[in-house]
Scaffold this motif. Structure first.
Motif, PDB file in Angstrom:
ATOM      1  N   ASN A 168       9.300  33.831 -10.692  1.00 50.70           N
ATOM      2  CA  ASN A 168      10.675  34.472  -9.546  1.00 50.70           C
ATOM      3  C   ASN A 168      12.113  33.538 -10.653  1.00 50.70           C
ATOM      4  OD1 ASN A 168      13.026  35.102  -7.711  1.00 50.70           O
ATOM      5  ND2 ASN A 168      11.475  34.066  -5.897  1.00 50.70           N
ATOM      6  N   PRO A 169      13.427  35.018 -10.866  1.00 47.62           N
ATOM      7  CA  PRO A 169      13.502  34.569 -11.685  1.00 47.62           C
ATOM      8  C   PRO A 169      15.529  34.006 -10.574  1.00 47.62           C
ATOM      9  CG  PRO A 169      14.148  36.873 -11.887  1.00 47.62           C
ATOM     10  CD  PRO A 169      12.584  36.038 -11.284  1.00 47.62           C
ATOM     11  N   ARG A 170      15.019  34.380 -10.106  1.00 46.57           N
ATOM     12  CA  ARG A 170      16.223  33.811  -8.650  1.00 46.57           C
ATOM     13  C   ARG A 170      16.058  32.490  -8.410  1.00 46.57           C
ATOM     14  NH1 ARG A 170      17.076  38.496  -3.080  1.00 46.57           N
ATOM     15  NH2 ARG A 170      17.043  39.741  -5.344  1.00 46.57           N
ATOM     16  N   ILE A 171      14.987  32.126  -8.073  1.00 49.14           N
ATOM     17  CA  ILE A 171      14.675  30.450  -7.897  1.00 49.14           C
ATOM     18  C   ILE A 171      14.339  29.603  -8.945  1.00 49.14           C
ATOM     19  CG2 ILE A 171      14.241  30.692  -4.981  1.00 49.14           C
ATOM     20  CD1 ILE A 171      11.584  30.679  -5.373  1.00 49.14           C
ATOM     21  N   ASN A 172      13.871  30.432 -10.196  1.00 51.19           N
ATOM     22  CA  ASN A 172      14.083  29.853 -11.417  1.00 51.19           C
ATOM     23  C   ASN A 172      12.692  29.475 -10.767  1.00 51.19           C
ATOM     24  OD1 ASN A 172      13.962  29.236 -13.860  1.00 51.19           O
ATOM     25  ND2 ASN A 172      14.801  26.744 -13.246  1.00 51.19           N
ATOM     26  N   ARG A 173      10.978  30.171 -10.475  1.00 51.44           N
ATOM     27  CA  ARG A 173       9.806  29.391 -10.547  1.00 51.44           C
ATOM     28  C   ARG A 173       8.731  29.920 -11.246  1.00 51.44           C
ATOM     29  NH1 ARG A 173      12.296  25.635  -9.523  1.00 51.44           N
ATOM     30  NH2 ARG A 173      12.628  23.942  -7.269  1.00 51.44           N
ATOM     31  N   ARG A 174       7.845  29.982 -12.099  1.00 50.95           N
ATOM     32  CA  ARG A 174       6.775  30.299 -12.458  1.00 50.95           C
ATOM     33  C   ARG A 174       5.414  30.258 -12.251  1.00 50.95           C
ATOM     34  NH1 ARG A 174      10.704  29.440 -15.671  1.00 50.95           N
ATOM     35  NH2 ARG A 174      11.356  30.743 -16.888  1.00 50.95           N
ATOM     36  N   LEU A 175       4.910  30.851 -11.724  1.00 54.97           N
ATOM     37  CA  LEU A 175       3.112  30.348 -11.715  1.00 54.97           C
ATOM     38  C   LEU A 175       2.533  29.421 -12.954  1.00 54.97           C
ATOM     39  CD1 LEU A 175       1.042  29.370  -9.006  1.00 54.97           C
ATOM     40  CD2 LEU A 175       0.444  32.628  -9.537  1.00 54.97           C
ATOM     41  N   ALA A 176       2.372  28.483 -12.811  1.00 51.99           N
ATOM     42  CA  ALA A 176       1.838  27.976 -14.073  1.00 51.99           C
ATOM     43  C   ALA A 176       0.094  28.526 -13.883  1.00 51.99           C
ATOM     44  CB  ALA A 176       0.915  26.362 -13.855  1.00 51.99           C
ATOM     45  N   ASN A 196      19.188  37.118   2.762  1.00 49.74           N
ATOM     46  CA  ASN A 196      18.846  35.983   2.250  1.00 49.74           C
ATOM     47  C   ASN A 196      17.915  36.164   1.640  1.00 49.74           C
ATOM     48  OD1 ASN A 196      19.170  33.268   2.138  1.00 49.74           O
ATOM     49  ND2 ASN A 196      19.002  32.398   4.102  1.00 49.74           N
ATOM     50  N   PRO A 197      17.764  36.387   0.364  1.00 47.53           N
ATOM     51  CA  PRO A 197      17.135  36.512  -0.729  1.00 47.53           C
ATOM     52  C   PRO A 197      16.074  35.002  -0.822  1.00 47.53           C
ATOM     53  CG  PRO A 197      19.098  35.989  -2.130  1.00 47.53           C
ATOM     54  CD  PRO A 197      19.707  36.260  -0.219  1.00 47.53           C
ATOM     55  N   LYS A 198      16.880  33.910  -0.466  1.00 46.40           N
ATOM     56  CA  LYS A 198      15.991  32.607  -1.199  1.00 46.40           C
ATOM     57  C   LYS A 198      15.083  32.408   0.332  1.00 46.40           C
ATOM     58  CE  LYS A 198      19.098  30.451  -3.528  1.00 46.40           C
ATOM     59  NZ  LYS A 198      19.560  29.293  -4.016  1.00 46.40           N
ATOM     60  N   THR A 199      14.834  32.961   1.429  1.00 43.22           N
ATOM     61  CA  THR A 199      13.924  32.827   3.006  1.00 43.22           C
ATOM     62  C   THR A 199      13.452  33.613   3.318  1.00 43.22           C
ATOM     63  OG1 THR A 199      16.372  32.762   4.049  1.00 43.22           O
ATOM     64  CG2 THR A 199      15.854  30.299   3.142  1.00 43.22           C
ATOM     65  N   GLN A 253      -1.696  23.688  -4.091  1.00 45.32           N
ATOM     66  CA  GLN A 253      -1.597  23.105  -2.818  1.00 45.32           C
ATOM     67  C   GLN A 253      -3.052  22.710  -3.346  1.00 45.32           C
ATOM     68  OE1 GLN A 253       1.153  23.263  -0.351  1.00 45.32           O
ATOM     69  NE2 GLN A 253       1.563  23.945  -2.699  1.00 45.32           N
ATOM     70  N   THR A 254      -2.979  21.051  -2.772  1.00 42.27           N
ATOM     71  CA  THR A 254      -3.848  20.257  -3.301  1.00 42.27           C
ATOM     72  C   THR A 254      -4.641  20.096  -1.757  1.00 42.27           C
ATOM     73  OG1 THR A 254      -2.549  17.979  -2.419  1.00 42.27           O
ATOM     74  CG2 THR A 254      -2.007  18.250  -4.745  1.00 42.27           C
ATOM     75  N   ARG A 298       7.967  37.366   2.134  1.00 40.71           N
ATOM     76  CA  ARG A 298       9.270  35.457   2.806  1.00 40.71           C
ATOM     77  C   ARG A 298       8.827  34.705   1.142  1.00 40.71           C
ATOM     78  NH1 ARG A 298       9.980  32.175   7.256  1.00 40.71           N
ATOM     79  NH2 ARG A 298      12.197  31.917   7.376  1.00 40.71           N
ATOM     80  N   GLU A 299       7.629  34.209   1.820  1.00 43.20           N
ATOM     81  CA  GLU A 299       7.147  32.895   1.097  1.00 43.20           C
ATOM     82  C   GLU A 299       7.318  33.094  -0.022  1.00 43.20           C
ATOM     83  OE1 GLU A 299       4.656  35.310   2.809  1.00 43.20           O
ATOM     84  OE2 GLU A 299       3.241  35.574   1.790  1.00 43.20           O
ATOM     85  N   PHE A 300       8.016  34.580  -1.039  1.00 46.90           N
ATOM     86  CA  PHE A 300       7.674  34.443  -2.934  1.00 46.90           C
ATOM     87  C   PHE A 300       8.916  33.831  -3.069  1.00 46.90           C
ATOM     88  CE2 PHE A 300       9.395  36.895  -6.747  1.00 46.90           C
ATOM     89  CZ  PHE A 300       8.261  36.478  -7.919  1.00 46.90           C
ATOM     90  N   PHE A 301       9.837  33.861  -2.235  1.00 51.63           N
ATOM     91  CA  PHE A 301      10.966  33.071  -2.425  1.00 51.63           C
ATOM     92  C   PHE A 301      11.173  31.459  -2.014  1.00 51.63           C
ATOM     93  CE2 PHE A 301      11.841  36.983  -1.712  1.00 51.63           C
ATOM     94  CZ  PHE A 301      12.662  38.025  -2.590  1.00 51.63           C
ATOM     95  N   PHE A 302      10.054  30.991  -1.907  1.00 51.25           N
ATOM     96  CA  PHE A 302       9.906  29.201  -1.575  1.00 51.25           C
ATOM     97  C   PHE A 302       9.011  28.914  -2.162  1.00 51.25           C
ATOM     98  CE2 PHE A 302      10.314  30.742   2.683  1.00 51.25           C
ATOM     99  CZ  PHE A 302      11.378  29.818   3.725  1.00 51.25           C
ATOM    100  N   PRO A 303       9.883  27.765  -3.622  1.00 54.68           N
ATOM    101  CA  PRO A 303       9.605  27.347  -4.522  1.00 54.68           C
ATOM    102  C   PRO A 303       7.920  26.601  -4.320  1.00 54.68           C
ATOM    103  CG  PRO A 303      12.125  26.657  -4.149  1.00 54.68           C
ATOM    104  CD  PRO A 303      11.300  27.601  -3.221  1.00 54.68           C
TER     105      PRO A 303
END
Length: 227
Positions: A87-95, A18-21, A47-48, A36-41
């Motif tokens: 992470n192109p799989r979940i379309n997320r980038r670190l700013a 389950n690549p997203k989780t 984090q504030t 695992r966390e790399f696949f969580f948006p």
């Protein structure tokens, strides 16, 4: 107290059920087991809460050290479109600012250093002579588009080089940096194929311990004599 985790060993078993989780590889030709966390948006959003943010920085630091060790990368592009910041799989980038935050976190423990752009003054007053930096993820003054990621610090590399010198009877010998990086004498060791700048930094730590001397052996070549 250390702020970043020790450089991780190159281990782990990919799991793509389950690549997203779950932990697993990201690309077909890449064997690195992303956590695992790399696949969580939320992993890609700053984090504030201070405690949560510190934990986030620790996880990102572990990821970069492990990723660079796995691929034997000595320097890493800070482009937010480049893996492992994207992470192109979940379309997320670190700013870009958060990337600099992670690098800064690693720098506190000597695990990262910005690659200075061409002609920029170093701390010792000399100027860089190799064009580096630029590109995505830019930074503030003194921050380029690349960073050295020290999954093994220059001091640790220096100790490894000293051990090789002792084991191979090289005390009293004179070698060029090129010979250390690409010569037959180091082939099959971890010294062979090192980034040239990191190798010179490592040799500098050996010099500080009084075990070597670095000198110019040619127009564009450095030599080192081991004691």
């Amino acid at each position: 107290m250390s702020t970043t985790p020790p450089a991780p060993s190159d281990s782990g078993t990919p799991n793509n059920s389950n690549p997203k989780t779950t932990a697993g590889t990201l690309l077909p030709n890449d064997t690195f087991p992303f956590p695992r966390e790399f696949f969580f948006p939320p992993f890609f959003t700053r984090q504030t809460n201070l405690t949560t943010h510190h934990a986030q920085l620790t996880k990102w630091s572990s990821l970069l050290l492990a990723y660079c060790r796995h691929h034997r990368l000595f320097r890493l592009s800070l482009n937010p479109d480049a893996i492992p910041f994207h992470n192109p799989r979940i379309n997320r980038r670190l700013a870009p600012g958060d990337i600099r935050g992670v690098v800064g976190f690693l720098r506190k423990d000597g695990r990262a250093e910005y690659v200075l752009p061409l002609g920029q003054a170093k701390k010792d007053g000399t100027m860089t002579t190799t064009a580096r930096g630029g590109g995505g993820g830019g930074g503030e003054a003194g921050e380029g588009g690349e960073a050295f990621i020290y999954w093994r610090t220059p001091e640790e590399w220096g100790s490894l080089i000293e051990a090789w010198v002792e084991e191979t009877g090289q005390r009293g010998s004179v070698l060029t940096v090129y010979e250390l990086r690409e010569g037959e004498g180091t082939r099959g060791t971890e010294i062979w194929g090192m980034d040239g700048d990191v190798l010179v930094k490592a040799l500098g730590t050996v010099v500080k311990r009084g075990k070597a001397q670095i000198f110019q052996s040619g127009e564009d070549s450095l030599g080192v004599k081991f004691f």
